[in-house]
Design a protein around this motif. Sequence first.
Motif: not given
Length: 457
Positions: A219-224, A229-230, A251-252, A259-261
């Motif tokens: 679930l964490f990977l899906a959220v990340v 990316y999406i 905020f998102t 996350l990307t950084s």
Amino acid sequence: MIEVKFTAEKQDGQAISGSLSVSSYGEGKKKIQRLAEKNHLKIKAIERKVTYLYKARKGTDKPIRGEQKAYSKKEVDDALTRLGFKVLSVNRKLIDFQRKPPTAEIVTFVKISAELLEQKLAYGEILSLLINDTQNKTLKDTLKEINNDLKKGADSEATFLKYQNVFGKFTAYMLGLASKSGNMSEIYKATAKFLERRQEFKKSLRSALITPAVTIFVLFLAVVFYVGYIFPETAKLFVKFGIELPPMTAFTLKMSDFLTSYILIIMGLAAIPPIVLWQMSKTKKGGIILGRMMLKLPVMGSLIHKTLIEVFCRVFYTLYSGSAESIEPIRIASEAAGNKYFEDRIKNVAIPLMLKKGTGLTEAFEASGVFTETALSRLHSGEETGTVKNTSLQLANYYESETVYRLKNLIEVIQVAIAMIIMVVMILLTLVSAETATVRPPTPGASNQINVERNIG
């Protein structure tokens, strides 16, 4: 375990040979070299027993193919020739890897053996029957080799211990010990019960800990993936045109940038703990530390602790024959529990107290610090009345009932909690997506009209 044979020569020129079972060829070579140095032997050859594939024919019959473990190609050739076969080919098996049989297969073998032993069937006949009916190739081949060794008069305990990589160390020890005992059927039944309980507990533990952890991780990977990316593809398009973003969307987007950084750092921090724990578990000290941590876990720690005591008492009941011979059953039972900390406290605290100071069973167990008050109280009563053996079985059955019931309830609670977490995450993602969908670019010319109105005003 593998078998290694050596050929050596004494100082007077006399040739000798021997074999031993070891976990690896390297270990066997070192042991043989130490033996040679100690006894002043000159090593001539060290051979490892491997699998050979053969093709042979008897008379005018159709050629047959098979496998045979041996130390050399010549050994297989000679054995087939003595049986009246014409050897067509003998080649070493290139990939000689055997997977350990499923626990269910081993449990079936032990349970059926116990039932047939109760019917007073000879053990050799039992092995012959099970060899024909066993479907798993590794187990079938192992039983064949055990049967052959026992027919040659080999020691049963040493024979089964050779195959501890197939049965497991404790199971191999118990099955080997059974042949020497006067209650072979009882030991087989106790071993089957132990294997069933361990399998059941592992399944429950997987449902209570591992499965939820994997679910949360996925679930964490899906959220990340969504946030990193999406989602940015849409949100950054609005930013590009100078459109003000709603609070949740803004905020998102910040979380996405973070996350990307720092994605590599986050992945490293997520991967390091499992790797460290895995490496720790491979060391003696690390295994003890992890074993202690398992007993300190919230909620689950208590269940794991009581299950260890249950297994210990069940094995102790099977092997205990009197206070004068209690040390060996205690040692074996501590190993069977499967927790390094539990085993260490019994071996290095309880047993030394009993041997060196003559401390009583219950007092020594109390000093180890790994038994509950309930267990100590029951064992103390059994020690005073001379019913330690039966008390151990009662305690094992009591803890089995308690842990099975509590684990079942805990698994249900965890499953509900996981479902709630998934629901909350999905609602949050839906809200963010819905909020993003409400963002609209300004109507062309609207900004100019607003500026004109402001100037007129």
